[in-house]
Write a protein that holds these residues in place. Structure first.
Motif, PDB file in Angstrom:
ATOM      1  N   CYS A   4       0.934  -1.357   0.075  1.00 39.73           N
ATOM      2  CA  CYS A   4       0.118   0.002  -0.020  1.00 39.73           C
ATOM      3  C   CYS A   4       0.991   1.247  -0.169  1.00 39.73           C
ATOM      4  O   CYS A   4       1.223   1.406   0.869  1.00 39.73           O
ATOM      5  N   PRO A   5       1.011   1.641  -1.138  1.00 42.25           N
ATOM      6  CA  PRO A   5       1.905   2.970  -1.182  1.00 42.25           C
ATOM      7  C   PRO A   5       1.814   4.087  -0.609  1.00 42.25           C
ATOM      8  O   PRO A   5       0.357   4.345   0.038  1.00 42.25           O
ATOM      9  N   GLY A   6       2.571   4.997  -0.171  1.00 41.91           N
ATOM     10  CA  GLY A   6       2.190   6.370   0.390  1.00 41.91           C
ATOM     11  C   GLY A   6       1.338   7.154  -0.208  1.00 41.91           C
ATOM     12  O   GLY A   6       1.077   7.013  -1.624  1.00 41.91           O
ATOM     13  N   ALA A   7       1.383   8.492   0.221  1.00 41.16           N
ATOM     14  CA  ALA A   7       0.697   9.430  -0.397  1.00 41.16           C
ATOM     15  C   ALA A   7       1.114  10.058  -1.835  1.00 41.16           C
ATOM     16  O   ALA A   7       2.424   9.888  -1.952  1.00 41.16           O
ATOM     17  N   ALA A   8       0.368  10.132  -2.778  1.00 39.55           N
ATOM     18  CA  ALA A   8       0.740  10.773  -4.131  1.00 39.55           C
ATOM     19  C   ALA A   8       1.853  10.037  -4.656  1.00 39.55           C
ATOM     20  O   ALA A   8       2.651  10.620  -5.438  1.00 39.55           O
ATOM     21  N   THR A   9       1.929   8.742  -4.511  1.00 38.96           N
ATOM     22  CA  THR A   9       2.644   8.000  -5.470  1.00 38.96           C
ATOM     23  C   THR A   9       2.015   6.698  -6.155  1.00 38.96           C
ATOM     24  O   THR A   9       0.877   6.648  -5.628  1.00 38.96           O
ATOM     25  N   SER A  10       2.624   6.044  -7.055  1.00 38.41           N
ATOM     26  CA  SER A  10       1.972   5.273  -7.942  1.00 38.41           C
ATOM     27  C   SER A  10       2.450   3.687  -7.330  1.00 38.41           C
ATOM     28  O   SER A  10       3.665   3.685  -6.777  1.00 38.41           O
ATOM     29  N   ARG A  11       1.809   2.611  -7.940  1.00 42.89           N
ATOM     30  CA  ARG A  11       2.393   1.286  -7.829  1.00 42.89           C
ATOM     31  C   ARG A  11       3.595   0.856  -8.129  1.00 42.89           C
ATOM     32  O   ARG A  11       4.349   0.216  -7.948  1.00 42.89           O
ATOM     33  N   SER A  12       4.299   1.998  -9.178  1.00 44.76           N
ATOM     34  CA  SER A  12       5.731   1.680  -9.565  1.00 44.76           C
ATOM     35  C   SER A  12       6.784   1.920  -8.752  1.00 44.76           C
ATOM     36  O   SER A  12       7.910   1.505  -8.818  1.00 44.76           O
ATOM     37  N   LEU A  13       6.382   2.548  -7.510  1.00 38.63           N
ATOM     38  CA  LEU A  13       7.738   2.897  -6.572  1.00 38.63           C
ATOM     39  C   LEU A  13       7.698   1.681  -5.557  1.00 38.63           C
ATOM     40  O   LEU A  13       6.965   1.605  -4.645  1.00 38.63           O
ATOM     41  N   GLY A  14       8.467   0.684  -6.125  1.00 34.85           N
ATOM     42  CA  GLY A  14       8.305  -0.644  -5.011  1.00 34.85           C
ATOM     43  C   GLY A  14       9.607  -0.509  -4.177  1.00 34.85           C
ATOM     44  O   GLY A  14      10.100   0.689  -3.677  1.00 34.85           O
ATOM     45  N   PHE A  15      10.096  -1.465  -3.320  1.00 34.96           N
ATOM     46  CA  PHE A  15      11.269  -1.467  -2.480  1.00 34.96           C
ATOM     47  C   PHE A  15      11.857  -2.980  -2.502  1.00 34.96           C
ATOM     48  O   PHE A  15      11.153  -3.801  -2.858  1.00 34.96           O
ATOM     49  N   ALA A  16      12.898  -2.779  -1.764  1.00 33.35           N
ATOM     50  CA  ALA A  16      13.618  -4.169  -1.552  1.00 33.35           C
ATOM     51  C   ALA A  16      14.213  -4.901  -2.504  1.00 33.35           C
ATOM     52  O   ALA A  16      15.130  -5.837  -2.736  1.00 33.35           O
ATOM     53  N   GLY A  17      14.059  -4.458  -3.895  1.00 32.30           N
ATOM     54  CA  GLY A  17      14.910  -4.791  -5.005  1.00 32.30           C
ATOM     55  C   GLY A  17      15.061  -6.462  -5.197  1.00 32.30           C
ATOM     56  O   GLY A  17      14.105  -7.019  -4.998  1.00 32.30           O
ATOM     57  N   ASP A  18      16.143  -6.770  -5.232  1.00 31.98           N
ATOM     58  CA  ASP A  18      16.384  -8.291  -5.550  1.00 31.98           C
ATOM     59  C   ASP A  18      16.084  -9.045  -4.154  1.00 31.98           C
ATOM     60  O   ASP A  18      15.787 -10.446  -4.391  1.00 31.98           O
ATOM     61  N   LEU A  19      15.722  -8.522  -3.009  1.00 32.09           N
ATOM     62  CA  LEU A  19      15.621  -9.028  -1.703  1.00 32.09           C
ATOM     63  C   LEU A  19      14.302  -9.978  -1.654  1.00 32.09           C
ATOM     64  O   LEU A  19      14.097 -10.819  -1.400  1.00 32.09           O
ATOM     65  N   VAL A  20      13.363  -9.485  -2.577  1.00 33.91           N
ATOM     66  CA  VAL A  20      11.990 -10.061  -2.556  1.00 33.91           C
ATOM     67  C   VAL A  20      12.197 -11.556  -3.482  1.00 33.91           C
ATOM     68  O   VAL A  20      11.644 -12.370  -2.937  1.00 33.91           O
ATOM     69  N   ASP A  21      12.850 -11.434  -4.378  1.00 31.91           N
ATOM     70  CA  ASP A  21      13.326 -12.721  -4.998  1.00 31.91           C
ATOM     71  C   ASP A  21      13.979 -13.538  -4.288  1.00 31.91           C
ATOM     72  O   ASP A  21      13.761 -14.810  -3.990  1.00 31.91           O
ATOM     73  N   GLU A  22      15.002 -13.042  -3.255  1.00 30.27           N
ATOM     74  CA  GLU A  22      15.733 -14.128  -2.356  1.00 30.27           C
ATOM     75  C   GLU A  22      14.828 -14.801  -1.311  1.00 30.27           C
ATOM     76  O   GLU A  22      14.949 -15.693  -0.989  1.00 30.27           O
ATOM     77  N   LEU A  23      13.869 -13.855  -0.889  1.00 32.14           N
ATOM     78  CA  LEU A  23      13.042 -14.346   0.157  1.00 32.14           C
ATOM     79  C   LEU A  23      11.629 -15.007  -0.423  1.00 32.14           C
ATOM     80  O   LEU A  23      10.826 -15.658   0.569  1.00 32.14           O
ATOM     81  N   GLY A  24      11.651 -15.214  -1.640  1.00 37.83           N
ATOM     82  CA  GLY A  24      10.582 -15.902  -2.378  1.00 37.83           C
ATOM     83  C   GLY A  24       9.024 -15.277  -2.364  1.00 37.83           C
ATOM     84  O   GLY A  24       8.037 -15.686  -2.003  1.00 37.83           O
ATOM     85  N   ILE A  25       9.266 -13.834  -2.281  1.00 42.10           N
ATOM     86  CA  ILE A  25       7.946 -13.213  -2.118  1.00 42.10           C
ATOM     87  C   ILE A  25       7.469 -12.578  -3.529  1.00 42.10           C
ATOM     88  O   ILE A  25       8.374 -12.141  -4.189  1.00 42.10           O
ATOM     89  N   ARG A  26       6.247 -12.760  -3.571  1.00 40.73           N
ATOM     90  CA  ARG A  26       5.656 -12.057  -4.807  1.00 40.73           C
ATOM     91  C   ARG A  26       4.963 -10.628  -4.408  1.00 40.73           C
ATOM     92  O   ARG A  26       4.051 -10.674  -3.530  1.00 40.73           O
ATOM     93  N   LEU A  27       5.600  -9.619  -4.669  1.00 42.47           N
ATOM     94  CA  LEU A  27       5.251  -8.354  -4.172  1.00 42.47           C
ATOM     95  C   LEU A  27       4.242  -7.665  -5.308  1.00 42.47           C
ATOM     96  O   LEU A  27       4.354  -7.528  -6.575  1.00 42.47           O
ATOM     97  N   VAL A  28       2.992  -7.294  -4.785  1.00 44.18           N
ATOM     98  CA  VAL A  28       1.794  -6.920  -5.686  1.00 44.18           C
ATOM     99  C   VAL A  28       1.481  -5.368  -5.182  1.00 44.18           C
ATOM    100  O   VAL A  28       1.278  -5.369  -4.023  1.00 44.18           O
TER     101      VAL A  28
END
Length: 271
Positions: A4-28
């Protein structure tokens, strides 16, 4: 994992980079109505948002998703937690329910003025927020008011273009989506955080100077959520979603696993 992004931003601003792959997370990440590529819904509420995301999880077959919220994304993620749409939630630099009566005497004057404006006339307040709202004005506000720790993150040569792109995307349909978000966050929430039963990790940086999501607001929010664990990081500020993503994600995964029913247990439905 739903973001759930912060104010005045879109879904394109993610976080954690390659870490989500390392942890097996599907970030939506989902644009809220009126922001980014999501169709406007002038009458949307936190309850209708929860209904939309419940439908999304069913259609996309997202099994027991978790949620991570940043800043003004907090009420949207907590609404999902209150209705058990998510199995665990991490709120990072998130605001408490500023319109709750118990916080009235604690608010900074400019914040209380916004809360009072929403209470006295949501449509008029939304028009005021829309008049102010633009990516350029909000960027100027961010860089002028945050502390040095946050400013270094937001003006980083790699991060700044991504943040500003997400802000431009958020206002692609105009300022009304941002204004509606702000009205919902600044008004009374249609759910009681006291009834949240899923694990809730609340993260705040000791160096955060924001009047709406400083550590003080984290303390009041943690006091109200029965399952909350408050994490206060002395070397972090409001931008800790990007400076401490590893810690946030690994802790959330542990919290969810610790409360996941075993295959021999039958979860009790809360009525």
């Amino acid at each position: 994992m739903l973001l759930c992004p912060g104010a005045a931003t879109s879904r394109s601003l993610g976080f954690a980079g390659d870490l989500v792959d390392e942890l097996g997370i599907r970030l939506v990440s989902v644009d809220r109505p009126g922001l980014g590529a999501s169709d406007p819904d002038p009458d949307r509420t936190l309850s209708s948002w929860t209904t939309d995301i419940r439908h999304l999880t069913e259609v996309r077959k997202l099994d027991a998703p978790m949620a991570v919220a940043f800043s003004q994304g907090a009420p949207f993620a907590l609404s999902l937690a209150a209705d058990r749409v998510v199995s665990a939630v991490a709120v990072v630099s998130g605001s408490d329910e500023l319109a709750h009566p118990c916080l009235s005497s604690m608010l900074e004057p400019q914040v209380k003025a916004m809360v009072d404006a929403v209470a006295s006339g949501p449509q008029h307040a939304a028009a005021s927020f829309a008049e102010f709202g633009s990516p350029d004005r909000l960027w100027e506000l961010i860089t002028a008011t945050v502390g040095e720790t946050d400013r270094a993150v937001y003006t980083d040569p790699v991060f700044q273009p991504a943040l500003q792109r997400a802000m431009r995307e958020a206002f692609a349909q105009g300022p009304d989506g941002y204004a509606r978000d702000t009205v919902l966050a600044m008004g009374r929430w249609p759910f009681d955080v006291e009834r949240i039963t899923v694990p809730a990790d609340l993260w705040y940086g000791q160096q955060d100077t924001s009047p709406v999501h400083s550590p003080d607001r984290g303390a009041t929010l943690a006091h109200r959520i029965p399952t909350a664990i408050l994490h206060l990081l002395p070397d972090a500020a409001g931008s800790l979603l990007w400076t401490h993503a590893d810690t946030v994600l690994r802790t959330l995964l542990r919290s969810r696993e610790a409360h996941r029913p075993s295959r021999t247990e039958t979860p009790v439905e809360q009525v």
